[in-house]
Motif scaffolding. Structure first.
Motif, PDB file in Angstrom:
ATOM      1  N   ASN A 196       0.857  -1.182   0.000  1.00  0.00           N
ATOM      2  CA  ASN A 196       0.000   0.000   0.000  1.00  0.00           C
ATOM      3  C   ASN A 196       0.891   1.229   0.000  1.00  0.00           C
ATOM      4  OD1 ASN A 196      -2.719  -1.316   0.571  1.00  0.00           O
ATOM      5  ND2 ASN A 196      -1.486  -2.109   2.259  1.00  0.00           N
ATOM      6  N   VAL A 197       0.498   2.257  -0.752  1.00  0.00           N
ATOM      7  CA  VAL A 197       1.295   3.477  -0.853  1.00  0.00           C
ATOM      8  C   VAL A 197       0.439   4.663  -0.417  1.00  0.00           C
ATOM      9  CG1 VAL A 197       2.634   4.960  -2.388  1.00  0.00           C
ATOM     10  CG2 VAL A 197       2.603   2.492  -2.779  1.00  0.00           C
ATOM     11  N   GLY A 198       1.011   5.538   0.423  1.00  0.00           N
ATOM     12  CA  GLY A 198       0.266   6.705   0.875  1.00  0.00           C
ATOM     13  C   GLY A 198       1.164   7.919   1.008  1.00  0.00           C
ATOM     14  N   VAL A 199       0.633   9.087   0.683  1.00  0.00           N
ATOM     15  CA  VAL A 199       1.364  10.352   0.845  1.00  0.00           C
ATOM     16  C   VAL A 199       0.997  10.942   2.197  1.00  0.00           C
ATOM     17  CG1 VAL A 199       1.675  12.690  -0.054  1.00  0.00           C
ATOM     18  CG2 VAL A 199       1.460  10.771  -1.637  1.00  0.00           C
ATOM     19  N   VAL A 200       2.023  11.327   2.967  1.00  0.00           N
ATOM     20  CA  VAL A 200       1.831  11.786   4.339  1.00  0.00           C
ATOM     21  C   VAL A 200       2.370  13.208   4.484  1.00  0.00           C
ATOM     22  CG1 VAL A 200       2.498  11.342   6.744  1.00  0.00           C
ATOM     23  CG2 VAL A 200       1.997   9.427   5.209  1.00  0.00           C
ATOM     24  N   LEU A 201       1.568  14.088   5.077  1.00  0.00           N
ATOM     25  CA  LEU A 201       2.007  15.468   5.314  1.00  0.00           C
ATOM     26  C   LEU A 201       2.963  15.505   6.499  1.00  0.00           C
ATOM     27  CD1 LEU A 201      -1.377  17.386   4.855  1.00  0.00           C
ATOM     28  CD2 LEU A 201       0.415  16.968   3.160  1.00  0.00           C
ATOM     29  N   VAL A 202       3.989  16.331   6.394  1.00  0.00           N
ATOM     30  CA  VAL A 202       5.003  16.436   7.451  1.00  0.00           C
ATOM     31  C   VAL A 202       4.576  17.523   8.436  1.00  0.00           C
ATOM     32  CG1 VAL A 202       7.432  16.904   7.961  1.00  0.00           C
ATOM     33  CG2 VAL A 202       6.801  15.722   5.825  1.00  0.00           C
ATOM     34  N   PRO A 203       4.312  17.162   9.700  1.00  0.00           N
ATOM     35  CA  PRO A 203       3.876  18.168  10.686  1.00  0.00           C
ATOM     36  C   PRO A 203       4.995  19.179  10.926  1.00  0.00           C
ATOM     37  CG  PRO A 203       3.677  15.915  11.553  1.00  0.00           C
ATOM     38  CD  PRO A 203       4.483  15.830  10.299  1.00  0.00           C
ATOM     39  N   GLU A 222       6.332  10.000   1.043  1.00  0.00           N
ATOM     40  CA  GLU A 222       5.555   8.813   0.690  1.00  0.00           C
ATOM     41  C   GLU A 222       5.952   7.648   1.597  1.00  0.00           C
ATOM     42  OE1 GLU A 222       4.118   8.286  -3.715  1.00  0.00           O
ATOM     43  OE2 GLU A 222       5.946   7.134  -3.447  1.00  0.00           O
ATOM     44  N   PHE A 223       4.946   6.927   2.087  1.00  0.00           N
ATOM     45  CA  PHE A 223       5.192   5.708   2.857  1.00  0.00           C
ATOM     46  C   PHE A 223       4.639   4.513   2.089  1.00  0.00           C
ATOM     47  CE2 PHE A 223       5.749   8.682   6.346  1.00  0.00           C
ATOM     48  CZ  PHE A 223       6.710   8.069   7.134  1.00  0.00           C
ATOM     49  N   VAL A 224       5.355   3.402   2.162  1.00  0.00           N
ATOM     50  CA  VAL A 224       4.932   2.170   1.496  1.00  0.00           C
ATOM     51  C   VAL A 224       4.818   1.072   2.547  1.00  0.00           C
ATOM     52  CG1 VAL A 224       5.457   0.511  -0.332  1.00  0.00           C
ATOM     53  CG2 VAL A 224       6.245   2.876  -0.553  1.00  0.00           C
ATOM     54  N   SER A 283       0.765  11.378  19.839  1.00  0.00           N
ATOM     55  CA  SER A 283       0.612   9.930  19.729  1.00  0.00           C
ATOM     56  C   SER A 283       1.898   9.241  19.302  1.00  0.00           C
ATOM     57  CB  SER A 283      -0.468   9.620  18.696  1.00  0.00           C
ATOM     58  OG  SER A 283      -0.064  10.150  17.446  1.00  0.00           O
ATOM     59  N   GLY A 284       2.843   9.997  18.772  1.00  0.00           N
ATOM     60  CA  GLY A 284       4.079   9.404  18.259  1.00  0.00           C
ATOM     61  C   GLY A 284       4.158   9.458  16.753  1.00  0.00           C
ATOM     62  N   VAL A 285       3.009   9.595  16.086  1.00  0.00           N
ATOM     63  CA  VAL A 285       3.000   9.628  14.619  1.00  0.00           C
ATOM     64  C   VAL A 285       3.756  10.850  14.092  1.00  0.00           C
ATOM     65  CG1 VAL A 285       1.442  10.295  12.743  1.00  0.00           C
ATOM     66  CG2 VAL A 285       1.145   8.139  13.851  1.00  0.00           C
ATOM     67  N   SER A 286       3.531  12.015  14.689  1.00  0.00           N
ATOM     68  CA  SER A 286       4.224  13.230  14.235  1.00  0.00           C
ATOM     69  C   SER A 286       5.731  13.061  14.349  1.00  0.00           C
ATOM     70  CB  SER A 286       3.774  14.448  15.051  1.00  0.00           C
ATOM     71  OG  SER A 286       2.404  14.707  14.824  1.00  0.00           O
ATOM     72  N   ALA A 287       6.175  12.519  15.497  1.00  0.00           N
ATOM     73  CA  ALA A 287       7.611  12.293  15.705  1.00  0.00           C
ATOM     74  C   ALA A 287       8.150  11.299  14.685  1.00  0.00           C
ATOM     75  CB  ALA A 287       7.861  11.785  17.128  1.00  0.00           C
ATOM     76  N   LEU A 288       7.364  10.280  14.372  1.00  0.00           N
ATOM     77  CA  LEU A 288       7.782   9.257  13.404  1.00  0.00           C
ATOM     78  C   LEU A 288       7.901   9.854  11.998  1.00  0.00           C
ATOM     79  CD1 LEU A 288       8.405   6.241  12.863  1.00  0.00           C
ATOM     80  CD2 LEU A 288       5.994   5.945  12.357  1.00  0.00           C
ATOM     81  N   ILE A 289       6.932  10.685  11.613  1.00  0.00           N
ATOM     82  CA  ILE A 289       6.974  11.308  10.276  1.00  0.00           C
ATOM     83  C   ILE A 289       8.195  12.226  10.171  1.00  0.00           C
ATOM     84  CG2 ILE A 289       5.814  12.866   8.660  1.00  0.00           C
ATOM     85  CD1 ILE A 289       3.123  11.864   9.910  1.00  0.00           C
ATOM     86  N   ARG A 290       8.404  13.062  11.206  1.00  0.00           N
ATOM     87  CA  ARG A 290       9.552  13.974  11.178  1.00  0.00           C
ATOM     88  C   ARG A 290      10.876  13.206  11.148  1.00  0.00           C
ATOM     89  NH1 ARG A 290       6.154  17.425  14.549  1.00  0.00           N
ATOM     90  NH2 ARG A 290       6.851  16.294  16.394  1.00  0.00           N
TER      91      ARG A 290
END
Length: 366
Positions: free
Chosen positions: A39-46, A68-70, A267-274
């Motif tokens: 699965n491929v998704g585009v994620v905005l960077v906080p 992009e995350f896969v 939640s940790g998602v923002s830290a993970l994306i950054r």
């Protein structure tokens, strides 16, 4: 630039992917290989800096950076020999630029662990071994292919063989390509080999819902932290995929309250994306005006004309100067005019290397 989400089956990869993309694109189920096609998704960077710039620019439009995350199928021991979905897994991971490896750091008798128990370092080493074995195979094939050219005196082939022969015993010792000591020329050459273990790695430590507030004390997370401390090109971020699944359908204010009740701000998602953005060797500069505030993604070390080219190729071709002020100076002074008065607003030429957080306006010839 793509970051691939990998891990053993049933560690929370697809749940995390859904959380990152704020969707339910990936099937998340309690059995191995519920993900087959990636699965491929585009994620905005906080980036909170954008909203400070929004107030300064007095605009309603904010456009963040994105990556992009896969979500890649779960891997099992023997993947390098085709076990499970091994061949497909390895082909998919070869196409990404960095690896986000989800590691199970929670106990739950209702969620099957394919290896029978929770042991994050063992799980990491299972995946590392399979990637090393796949790289060994690729290196040997490349040696076989390049030897004839090298013997005929081809300088490029000789340099390639020298590096490959340096890699072979290193990989045979179970070490990853990204910890091999190489010079700048060898590093450039190694990129051509597309080795799986040369990719930078971030470990997403998937903890239980009740452990997120004290994740650093979680014994499994501490094991991963110790592992990361001794491995080059690796970092870790604690996250709770289960909490993320619950946040998908909540409005921002509801999500904040939900997290507050759990004793955490994020939640940790923002830290993970950054962290993934940084792992990919990316940074951000901004343009800010009445029309919009926009984040532009560049590689670390990008010079001014190439940074301008991210907006439009004409900007790079006709580059004259960049008007630049750092985010910190602009936020502190409150306006471009004040930054000019304070001598913080400057003109930069073609050799200027853009810094993360620069706010820019480009002068170019049509």
């Amino acid at each position: 630039m793509k970051a691939g989400i990998v891990g053993l089956p049933n560690v929370g990869k697809s749940t995390l992917f859904n959380a990152l993309t704020r969707s339910r694109k990936a099937e998340a189920a309690n059995y191995p290989f519920c993900t087959i096609d990636p699965n491929v998704g585009v994620v905005l960077v906080p980036d909170e800096r954008m909203y400070v710039l929004q107030k300064i620019a007095k605009t309603q439009v904010v456009i963040p950076a994105a990556i992009e995350f896969v979500d890649i199928a779960g891997l099992v021991a023997g993947a390098s020999k085709g076990e499970g979905l091994g061949n497909q897994f390895l082909a998919n991971i070869r196409e990404v630029d960095a690896i986000v490896e989800v590691v199970r750091c929670f106990e739950d008798p209702d969620v099957v662990h394919t290896m029978g128990s929770v042991d994050p370092v063992r799980d990491i080493e299972v995946i590392t071994t399979e990637l090393v074995l796949a790289d060994l195979d690729a290196v040997q094939k490349r040696i076989d292919k390049s030897q004839k050219k090298a013997k005929s005196g081809d300088k490029e082939a000789q340099a390639e063989i020298a590096l490959l022969e340096k890699l072979l015993p290193h990989l045979n010792a179970g070490k990853t390509a990204n910890v091999l000591e190489v010079n700048d020329d060898e590093r450039k050459l190694m990129r051509l080999f597309q080795l799986l273990t040369a990719k930078p790695v971030l470990f997403a430590c998937n903890v239980a819902e009740g452990d997120l507030a004290t994740a650093e004390q979680n014994p499994f997370v501490r094991q991963v932290a110790d592992y990361v401390a001794h491995h080059h090109d690796a970092a870790y971020v604690p996250i709770s995929a289960r909490i993320e699944a619950e946040l998908i359908d909540l409005q921002p204010e509801e999500a904040k309250e939900f997290l507050k009740d759990l004793g955490v701000d994020d939640s940790g998602v923002s830290a993970l994306i950054r962290a993934s953005y940084k792992l990919l060797g990316l940074e951000t500069y901004f343009t800010a005006g009445e029309k919009e505030v926009r984040a532009w993604t560049i590689h670390v070390g990008t010079k001014a004309p190439q940074a301008a080219g991210v907006i439009h190729t004409d900007f790079e071709k006709g580059f004259i100067k960049a008007e630049v002020v750092s985010y910190e100076d602009l936020a502190k002074l409150g306006s471009i005019a004040a930054a000019r008065e304070a001598g913080k607003y400057r003109l930069e030429g073609k050799e200027y290397v853009f810094q993360d957080g620069d706010v820019a306006l480009f002068r170019f010839a049509n």
